[in-house]
Design a protein around this motif. Structure first.
Motif, PDB file in Angstrom:
ATOM      1  N   GLY A  27       6.411  11.351 -66.718  1.00 19.44           N
ATOM      2  CA  GLY A  27       5.504  12.311 -66.816  1.00 19.44           C
ATOM      3  C   GLY A  27       4.446  12.800 -66.058  1.00 19.44           C
ATOM      4  N   THR A  28       4.071  11.469 -65.483  1.00 20.01           N
ATOM      5  CA  THR A  28       3.282  11.444 -63.958  1.00 20.01           C
ATOM      6  C   THR A  28       3.189  11.486 -62.334  1.00 20.01           C
ATOM      7  OG1 THR A  28       2.474   8.775 -64.286  1.00 20.01           O
ATOM      8  CG2 THR A  28       2.012  10.037 -65.823  1.00 20.01           C
ATOM      9  N   GLU A  29       3.030  11.411 -62.142  1.00 16.26           N
ATOM     10  CA  GLU A  29       3.247  11.447 -61.034  1.00 16.26           C
ATOM     11  C   GLU A  29       2.269  10.921 -59.526  1.00 16.26           C
ATOM     12  OE1 GLU A  29       2.986  15.579 -58.696  1.00 16.26           O
ATOM     13  OE2 GLU A  29       4.986  15.400 -59.350  1.00 16.26           O
ATOM     14  N   PRO A  30       2.664   9.873 -58.200  1.00 18.05           N
ATOM     15  CA  PRO A  30       1.501   8.790 -57.770  1.00 18.05           C
ATOM     16  C   PRO A  30       0.596   9.357 -57.469  1.00 18.05           C
ATOM     17  CG  PRO A  30       3.382   8.907 -57.023  1.00 18.05           C
ATOM     18  CD  PRO A  30       4.047  10.065 -57.688  1.00 18.05           C
ATOM     19  N   ALA A  31      -0.313   9.126 -56.890  1.00 24.43           N
ATOM     20  CA  ALA A  31      -1.307   9.951 -56.057  1.00 24.43           C
ATOM     21  C   ALA A  31      -1.153   9.481 -55.358  1.00 24.43           C
ATOM     22  CB  ALA A  31      -2.659   9.059 -56.502  1.00 24.43           C
ATOM     23  N   GLU A  49     -13.403  14.355 -62.276  1.00 23.54           N
ATOM     24  CA  GLU A  49     -13.129  15.413 -61.627  1.00 23.54           C
ATOM     25  C   GLU A  49     -11.920  15.617 -61.501  1.00 23.54           C
ATOM     26  OE1 GLU A  49     -16.682  16.215 -59.027  1.00 23.54           O
ATOM     27  OE2 GLU A  49     -15.770  14.429 -58.164  1.00 23.54           O
ATOM     28  N   SER A  50     -11.239  14.846 -61.053  1.00 25.10           N
ATOM     29  CA  SER A  50      -9.739  15.211 -60.499  1.00 25.10           C
ATOM     30  C   SER A  50      -8.657  15.421 -60.738  1.00 25.10           C
ATOM     31  CB  SER A  50      -9.102  13.878 -59.742  1.00 25.10           C
ATOM     32  OG  SER A  50      -9.083  12.981 -61.126  1.00 25.10           O
ATOM     33  N   VAL A  51      -8.760  15.566 -62.464  1.00 21.18           N
ATOM     34  CA  VAL A  51      -7.786  15.805 -63.612  1.00 21.18           C
ATOM     35  C   VAL A  51      -8.241  17.540 -63.973  1.00 21.18           C
ATOM     36  CG1 VAL A  51      -7.632  13.292 -65.416  1.00 21.18           C
ATOM     37  CG2 VAL A  51      -9.620  15.328 -65.662  1.00 21.18           C
ATOM     38  N   SER A  82      -4.038  18.986 -59.329  1.00 16.19           N
ATOM     39  CA  SER A  82      -3.875  17.812 -58.542  1.00 16.19           C
ATOM     40  C   SER A  82      -2.348  16.714 -59.490  1.00 16.19           C
ATOM     41  CB  SER A  82      -4.719  17.240 -58.616  1.00 16.19           C
ATOM     42  OG  SER A  82      -5.731  16.635 -60.049  1.00 16.19           O
ATOM     43  N   ALA A  83      -2.345  16.046 -58.653  1.00 13.23           N
ATOM     44  CA  ALA A  83      -1.462  14.962 -59.547  1.00 13.23           C
ATOM     45  C   ALA A  83      -1.962  15.025 -60.627  1.00 13.23           C
ATOM     46  CB  ALA A  83      -0.867  13.718 -58.673  1.00 13.23           C
TER      47      ALA A  83
END
Length: 225
Positions: A27-31, A49-51, A82-83
């Motif tokens: 369910g996630t992606e690499p940065a 803050e990137s989330v 963003s990822a």
């Protein structure tokens, strides 16, 4: 090409091994870019803050794919999220309920994230506190367990209103210093007999962090009269 890992501000600061390969969690992606996404002490995505993402979810309000995690993720991606924002939404969207982070700010070395629950009938907003190790504390998850029921102030409310229970969202109620440079963040949650009923009391919880801003516990703190 060798890349340096980010410093993880946990109790024992350590430099993670360079060039360690990781497979993304489900369910996630690499940065993207040169720097990998920072990790919390438990290995999950470390919030910052990137989330944050605050977009339009109308596409997920109709059709056979409405109100699903897949629709949320695809809508966020197509809107330029963003990822990290997509990964945080995946972490939050559990038990059939969708959620994502809409705001972030720092408070004296702690992260404070505003969480949106777009498909709830009531209480569409919540708060997570994030400590130095990346641990997330949900201030809206307060339940009247045996420990809270033993508090004299809570007992007083329940004596007159035995059906009273906490109704989120909790509201910030200030801060207080602790020994050794620590800090306590105070949040108040109303006590009611039902969702539409008037408040019959307030449950104030202190969330305690040490001088390095690691979470060390929570407790009932009597509200000032």
């Amino acid at each position: 090409m060798r890349r340096s890992r980010l410093l993880l501000p946990a109790l024992g600061l350590a430099l993670l091994t360079a060039c360690q390969d990781r497979s993304p969690e489900p369910g996630t992606e690499p940065a993207t870019g040169d720097a990998p996404a920072a990790k919390a002490a438990d290995g999950s995505l470390r919030w910052s803050e990137s989330v944050v993402w605050d977009g339009d979810l109308n596409a997920c309000r109709q059709g056979e794919n409405s109100a699903t995690r897949a629709c949320l993720a695809e809508t966020m991606k197509s809107a330029g999220a963003s990822a990290d924002a997509v990964a945080a939404a995946e972490q939050l969207s559990t038990g059939g309920e969708l959620a994502y982070v809409t705001a972030w700010h720092e408070h004296d070395g702690l992260g404070v994230a505003t969480v949106e629950y777009p498909f709830r009938a009531n209480t569409n907003e919540g708060t997570r506190l994030v400590d130095a190790a990346g641990k997330r504390i949900d201030v809206d998850a307060v339940q009247l367990d045996d420990t809270l029921r033993a508090d004299p102030g809570v007992q007083g409310v329940l004596a007159a209103h035995p059906q009273a229970t906490p109704f989120a969202p909790a509201q910030a109620a200030g801060t207080a210093p602790l020994d050794g440079g620590g800090i306590r963040l105070l949040y108040r949650t109303p006590l009611r007999d039902c969702h539409a009923c008037p408040d019959v009391g307030q449950l104030q919880i202190g969330y305690d962090f040490d001088g390095k801003r690691n979470f060390i516990g929570q407790q009932v703190v009597p509200a000032a009269p």
